[in-house]
Design a protein around this motif. Structure first.
Motif: not given
Length: 51
Positions: A40-44, A48-51
Motif C-alpha cells: 500500500a505504501k509503495k503503490d501510494e 490496495s483494496n482490490g478495486r
C-alpha cells in the motif's frame, strides 16, 4: 515483488512487532499484514483494496 520489497516488509514487521509487544502484551504483526502495508505504501494507496 522483488528482494527489496521482501526486505522492506520484514522491516515493517519488526517495527510492528516492537510496537505491538509493548501496546498489546506480546502480539505480533503477521508477515502478510506487513507485506500489505508495504504494498500500500509503495503503490501510494492506489488499488490496495482490490478495486
Amino acid at each position: 515483488m522483488n528482494f527489496e520489497d521482501f526486505m522492506e516488509s520484514a522491516k515493517i514487521k519488526k517495527e510492528g512487532d516492537d510496537i505491538l509487544s509493548i501496546e498489546l502484551k506480546g502480539r505480533k504483526l503477521s508477515i502478510v499484514d506487513s507485506t500489505i502495508i508495504h504494498t500500500a505504501k509503495k503503490d501510494e494507496g492506489q488499488n490496495s483494496n482490490g478495486r
